[in-house]
Structures are given as C-alpha cells and as structure tokens.
Design a protein around this motif. Sequence first.
Motif, PDB file in Angstrom:
ATOM      1  N   SER A  78      -1.758  -3.824-148.273  1.00 34.61           N
ATOM      2  CA  SER A  78      -2.552  -2.642-148.581  1.00 34.61           C
ATOM      3  C   SER A  78      -3.740  -2.538-147.631  1.00 34.61           C
ATOM      4  CB  SER A  78      -3.056  -2.676-150.030  1.00 34.61           C
ATOM      5  OG  SER A  78      -4.000  -3.717-150.194  1.00 34.61           O
ATOM      6  N   SER A  79      -4.308  -1.326-147.553  1.00 38.16           N
ATOM      7  CA  SER A  79      -5.490  -1.106-146.724  1.00 38.16           C
ATOM      8  C   SER A  79      -6.283   0.067-147.274  1.00 38.16           C
ATOM      9  CB  SER A  79      -5.099  -0.829-145.268  1.00 38.16           C
ATOM     10  OG  SER A  79      -4.402   0.399-145.167  1.00 38.16           O
ATOM     11  N   LEU A  80      -7.552   0.127-146.902  1.00 37.64           N
ATOM     12  CA  LEU A  80      -8.435   1.216-147.301  1.00 37.64           C
ATOM     13  C   LEU A  80      -9.223   1.668-146.078  1.00 37.64           C
ATOM     14  CD1 LEU A  80      -9.741   2.981-149.531  1.00 37.64           C
ATOM     15  CD2 LEU A  80     -11.414   1.128-149.859  1.00 37.64           C
ATOM     16  N   LYS A  81      -9.202   2.974-145.832  1.00 33.84           N
ATOM     17  CA  LYS A  81      -9.945   3.548-144.709  1.00 33.84           C
ATOM     18  C   LYS A  81     -10.969   4.552-145.220  1.00 33.84           C
ATOM     19  CE  LYS A  81      -6.311   3.122-141.184  1.00 33.84           C
ATOM     20  NZ  LYS A  81      -5.495   3.839-140.184  1.00 33.84           N
ATOM     21  N   GLU A  82     -12.107   4.584-144.541  1.00 36.33           N
ATOM     22  CA  GLU A  82     -13.140   5.576-144.837  1.00 36.33           C
ATOM     23  C   GLU A  82     -13.488   6.297-143.543  1.00 36.33           C
ATOM     24  OE1 GLU A  82     -17.648   5.929-146.737  1.00 36.33           O
ATOM     25  OE2 GLU A  82     -16.715   3.973-146.431  1.00 36.33           O
ATOM     26  N   ASN A  83     -13.335   7.607-143.557  1.00 33.00           N
ATOM     27  CA  ASN A  83     -13.555   8.422-142.362  1.00 33.00           C
ATOM     28  C   ASN A  83     -12.714   7.926-141.182  1.00 33.00           C
ATOM     29  OD1 ASN A  83     -15.520  10.038-143.701  1.00 33.00           O
ATOM     30  ND2 ASN A  83     -17.067   8.459-143.300  1.00 33.00           N
ATOM     31  N   GLY A  84     -11.492   7.509-141.484  1.00 35.45           N
ATOM     32  CA  GLY A  84     -10.561   7.066-140.468  1.00 35.45           C
ATOM     33  C   GLY A  84     -10.735   5.641-140.002  1.00 35.45           C
ATOM     34  N   GLU A  85     -11.747   4.929-140.497  1.00 36.57           N
ATOM     35  CA  GLU A  85     -12.016   3.557-140.069  1.00 36.57           C
ATOM     36  C   GLU A  85     -11.650   2.589-141.187  1.00 36.57           C
ATOM     37  OE1 GLU A  85     -15.679   0.826-138.261  1.00 36.57           O
ATOM     38  OE2 GLU A  85     -16.004   2.924-138.834  1.00 36.57           O
ATOM     39  N   GLU A  86     -10.873   1.567-140.850  1.00 42.25           N
ATOM     40  CA  GLU A  86     -10.438   0.602-141.863  1.00 42.25           C
ATOM     41  C   GLU A  86     -11.614  -0.245-142.321  1.00 42.25           C
ATOM     42  OE1 GLU A  86      -6.384  -1.598-142.175  1.00 42.25           O
ATOM     43  OE2 GLU A  86      -7.714  -2.932-141.058  1.00 42.25           O
ATOM     44  N   ILE A  87     -11.837  -0.271-143.629  1.00 43.57           N
ATOM     45  CA  ILE A  87     -12.929  -1.065-144.193  1.00 43.57           C
ATOM     46  C   ILE A  87     -12.416  -2.197-145.081  1.00 43.57           C
ATOM     47  CG2 ILE A  87     -14.575   0.837-144.083  1.00 43.57           C
ATOM     48  CD1 ILE A  87     -14.135   1.262-147.092  1.00 43.57           C
ATOM     49  N   PHE A  88     -11.122  -2.185-145.396  1.00 48.22           N
ATOM     50  CA  PHE A  88     -10.559  -3.235-146.250  1.00 48.22           C
ATOM     51  C   PHE A  88      -9.060  -3.321-146.013  1.00 48.22           C
ATOM     52  CE2 PHE A  88      -8.333  -4.546-150.109  1.00 48.22           C
ATOM     53  CZ  PHE A  88      -8.972  -5.732-150.422  1.00 48.22           C
ATOM     54  N   SER A  89      -8.538  -4.547-146.020  1.00 46.50           N
ATOM     55  CA  SER A  89      -7.090  -4.734-145.962  1.00 46.50           C
ATOM     56  C   SER A  89      -6.735  -6.029-146.674  1.00 46.50           C
ATOM     57  CB  SER A  89      -6.584  -4.779-144.514  1.00 46.50           C
ATOM     58  OG  SER A  89      -7.025  -5.953-143.858  1.00 46.50           O
ATOM     59  N   SER A  90      -5.511  -6.108-147.174  1.00 46.84           N
ATOM     60  CA  SER A  90      -5.067  -7.321-147.856  1.00 46.84           C
ATOM     61  C   SER A  90      -3.570  -7.502-147.672  1.00 46.84           C
ATOM     62  CB  SER A  90      -5.411  -7.269-149.348  1.00 46.84           C
ATOM     63  OG  SER A  90      -4.640  -6.275-149.999  1.00 46.84           O
ATOM     64  N   ARG A  91      -3.160  -8.762-147.640  1.00 45.57           N
ATOM     65  CA  ARG A  91      -1.742  -9.118-147.554  1.00 45.57           C
ATOM     66  C   ARG A  91      -1.481 -10.294-148.480  1.00 45.57           C
ATOM     67  NH1 ARG A  91      -3.061  -8.870-142.091  1.00 45.57           N
ATOM     68  NH2 ARG A  91      -2.942 -11.152-141.931  1.00 45.57           N
ATOM     69  N   LEU A  92      -0.326 -10.280-149.117  1.00 51.07           N
ATOM     70  CA  LEU A  92       0.072 -11.380-149.990  1.00 51.07           C
ATOM     71  C   LEU A  92       1.561 -11.630-149.820  1.00 51.07           C
ATOM     72  CD1 LEU A  92      -0.500 -13.389-152.375  1.00 51.07           C
ATOM     73  CD2 LEU A  92       0.161 -11.525-153.901  1.00 51.07           C
ATOM     74  N   SER A 108      -2.082 -15.538-148.129  1.00 46.75           N
ATOM     75  CA  SER A 108      -2.883 -14.383-148.517  1.00 46.75           C
ATOM     76  C   SER A 108      -3.933 -14.118-147.451  1.00 46.75           C
ATOM     77  CB  SER A 108      -3.555 -14.606-149.874  1.00 46.75           C
ATOM     78  OG  SER A 108      -4.563 -15.598-149.766  1.00 46.75           O
ATOM     79  N   TYR A 109      -4.334 -12.857-147.378  1.00 43.47           N
ATOM     80  CA  TYR A 109      -5.369 -12.452-146.429  1.00 43.47           C
ATOM     81  C   TYR A 109      -6.123 -11.271-147.026  1.00 43.47           C
ATOM     82  CZ  TYR A 109      -7.565 -10.099-142.457  1.00 43.47           C
ATOM     83  OH  TYR A 109      -8.465  -9.486-141.627  1.00 43.47           O
ATOM     84  N   ILE A 110      -7.441 -11.322-146.967  1.00 42.87           N
ATOM     85  CA  ILE A 110      -8.291 -10.218-147.398  1.00 42.87           C
ATOM     86  C   ILE A 110      -9.360 -10.016-146.339  1.00 42.87           C
ATOM     87  CG2 ILE A 110      -9.889  -9.365-149.148  1.00 42.87           C
ATOM     88  CD1 ILE A 110      -8.462 -11.084-151.188  1.00 42.87           C
ATOM     89  N   GLY A 111      -9.515  -8.790-145.890  1.00 44.59           N
ATOM     90  CA  GLY A 111     -10.529  -8.487-144.883  1.00 44.59           C
ATOM     91  C   GLY A 111     -11.381  -7.304-145.296  1.00 44.59           C
ATOM     92  N   ALA A 112     -12.694  -7.436-145.136  1.00 47.82           N
ATOM     93  CA  ALA A 112     -13.620  -6.328-145.391  1.00 47.82           C
ATOM     94  C   ALA A 112     -14.393  -6.075-144.107  1.00 47.82           C
ATOM     95  CB  ALA A 112     -14.575  -6.669-146.529  1.00 47.82           C
ATOM     96  N   PHE A 113     -14.337  -4.856-143.608  1.00 47.56           N
ATOM     97  CA  PHE A 113     -14.886  -4.559-142.301  1.00 47.56           C
ATOM     98  C   PHE A 113     -15.894  -3.418-142.371  1.00 47.56           C
ATOM     99  CE2 PHE A 113     -10.311  -5.460-142.112  1.00 47.56           C
ATOM    100  CZ  PHE A 113     -10.358  -6.738-141.583  1.00 47.56           C
ATOM    101  N   SER A 114     -16.838  -3.427-141.428  1.00 45.20           N
ATOM    102  CA  SER A 114     -17.772  -2.315-141.210  1.00 45.20           C
ATOM    103  C   SER A 114     -18.488  -1.895-142.492  1.00 45.20           C
ATOM    104  CB  SER A 114     -17.022  -1.102-140.631  1.00 45.20           C
ATOM    105  OG  SER A 114     -16.393  -1.444-139.427  1.00 45.20           O
ATOM    106  N   THR A 115     -18.960  -2.884-143.254  1.00 44.10           N
ATOM    107  CA  THR A 115     -19.721  -2.539-144.450  1.00 44.10           C
ATOM    108  C   THR A 115     -21.141  -2.161-144.061  1.00 44.10           C
ATOM    109  OG1 THR A 115     -20.514  -4.788-144.808  1.00 44.10           O
ATOM    110  CG2 THR A 115     -18.371  -4.233-145.744  1.00 44.10           C
ATOM    111  N   SER A 116     -21.880  -1.586-144.995  1.00 46.35           N
ATOM    112  CA  SER A 116     -23.253  -1.179-144.720  1.00 46.35           C
ATOM    113  C   SER A 116     -24.176  -2.374-144.510  1.00 46.35           C
ATOM    114  CB  SER A 116     -23.779  -0.318-145.872  1.00 46.35           C
ATOM    115  OG  SER A 116     -23.700  -1.027-147.094  1.00 46.35           O
ATOM    116  N   ASP A 117     -23.757  -3.541-145.008  1.00 50.74           N
ATOM    117  CA  ASP A 117     -24.544  -4.763-144.840  1.00 50.74           C
ATOM    118  C   ASP A 117     -24.129  -5.422-143.528  1.00 50.74           C
ATOM    119  OD1 ASP A 117     -25.881  -7.150-144.939  1.00 50.74           O
ATOM    120  OD2 ASP A 117     -25.298  -7.642-146.989  1.00 50.74           O
ATOM    121  N   GLU A 118     -25.017  -5.445-142.528  1.00 51.92           N
ATOM    122  CA  GLU A 118     -24.671  -5.997-141.228  1.00 51.92           C
ATOM    123  C   GLU A 118     -24.361  -7.484-141.305  1.00 51.92           C
ATOM    124  OE1 GLU A 118     -27.734  -5.119-138.478  1.00 51.92           O
ATOM    125  OE2 GLU A 118     -27.408  -2.942-138.506  1.00 51.92           O
ATOM    126  N   ALA A 119     -24.880  -8.153-142.332  1.00 50.16           N
ATOM    127  CA  ALA A 119     -24.645  -9.596-142.462  1.00 50.16           C
ATOM    128  C   ALA A 119     -23.196  -9.909-142.795  1.00 50.16           C
ATOM    129  CB  ALA A 119     -25.567 -10.188-143.517  1.00 50.16           C
TER     130      ALA A 119
END
Length: 265
Positions: A78-92, A108-119
């Motif tokens: 699965s994946s989630l995009k906001e304004n065309g940019e991927e912000i989350f994806s997962s594989r199991l 398993s794999y979970i990725g969260a990208f380009s969040t508002s928190d730069e950290a």
Amino acid sequence: MLDTTGGGFNYESSTGVYVWSNSSGTWTQERPADSLILRFPTAQEATGNNATFTLSEYKTESVSIGEITAEVPTQVNSSLKENGEEIFSSRLSVGFSSLVDIPESLESYIGAFSTSDEAVSNLTYSSTLSADFSDGITYEFRDGLENGSQKVVSTDATIALGDGPGSGGGENLFGSVDGETRVGQGLRVQYTADLSALVAALRDDSSDGVDAEGINNSVDVKVLGEDDNQVATLRYEGDKEQVVVEYPDGQTELLVDLLRDLDLR
C-alpha cells in the motif's frame, strides 16, 4: 464500496478508483482498476481530493489456529500520496510452513516520507523473520528503524521455541531468547532469557507470586557503550517490584525514572 461478503475483506471484488464527494459526503466509483484506489481531501475545508491511497496487493491464506480457521494476510502492498508526493508506503510478506500452520518467514517495510517535521522527514522501518525447523523451531529476527541514512534502533535476535505445554511438563516448555538491540550509534543492549525459568519465577507461589532471584537468574541484560564497555546492567528488585538499572560504581536507579528523563523526541 468494500466487499465484505462472508465477514471478510474481498479484495478482488473491491478494486476500483473511488472518489470522495464533500458535498454529498459519499464515495463514488470513478472507474474500474486492478487496485483499490481512494482519492480524498486531506482537510475538511479542502476544495479537491489531493490525497490518494492505493492498496495495490492484498492476498490471504487460510490458516488453522487451534480449532479456529482464519484468513491471514500474506501479501500486502500500500501507499499514500499527498499532492502527488508519496508520504507513506508499506509492504508485508508472510509465508507459512506447509507442515504446520505457523509463520515460516516474514518481511515487512513501513516508510513515512516528507512529513512536516524535518527531524523525521524520511523515517523507515523494516523487519525480517525466518524459521529453522531442522532441530525444533528457531526464529531469526532482525529489524531496523532509520531516519534517512541514520540508524535509530535495530534488533538482531534468536528465538528458540520450547516444547509447549502439551509436551508433558519438561524443562523446555517455553524456549529462550538471545539478542542484541542497538540504539543510535554507540549504545547496545544485549540480553538472554530462559523463558521457561522466567515463567516459573513469575508463578512462584512461595514468594507472593514472583521469585525475584529466579527472574534475575533467568534473564541477563547488559548495556554496552562504545568500545564494548559495559555501562549498566538491568535486574528486578522484588521489594520495589521494579526493574533497576545498576551502574559499574554500584549506583542504581529505577528504569522507569531513567526512561522518563530521556529526551526521545
């Protein structure tokens, strides 16, 4: 929208592109598709559907657990995009043994990208589990949490399953755990546990239900710093009913107090 005929999620008959209408408050199928695709706004006041969730793969396997048979997910993507940019994806991916209905492998794999928190702009978690049935049942488990190229925490552990409660009451009912968890760049926590002895200590009727000495004899936890220097050990204190951190100079503090004082943000 989602087909739940029979009480389960039927992925093949639920696929398609569905869009959310703020005006009517309903989902509408826009067109057929090979995946389940949901388009919706990220905020109630948004004027358009700027987010897209895609479930591109979903497979299950019928597994018997005791007297219960259940459909267990074995392939999920699965994946989630906001304004065309991927912000989350997962594989199991889960594989079951052909001999017994227990997991033989897991990835398993979970990725969260380009969040508002730069950290945490590129936070990923991955794990693998593999089984060896040549001499009993032994699992090798590895996982890791990374922020970009920096490792946050990782674990490498071996879990040897015991003979089980139905084995006649032998000494190896529950098995053992042997592993190491790395925190940041320099901290390592090494641990071993005899799970059968630990369970016996927790059930000890002669010590108000818990045998503190038995717990400490069955579990060994060491904290190592840089250059493999031991910086602390963990032990259970029965009178305080708490896990205590003991330092090489003999000073101690409660583990809960240490964790409370740590800045984990």
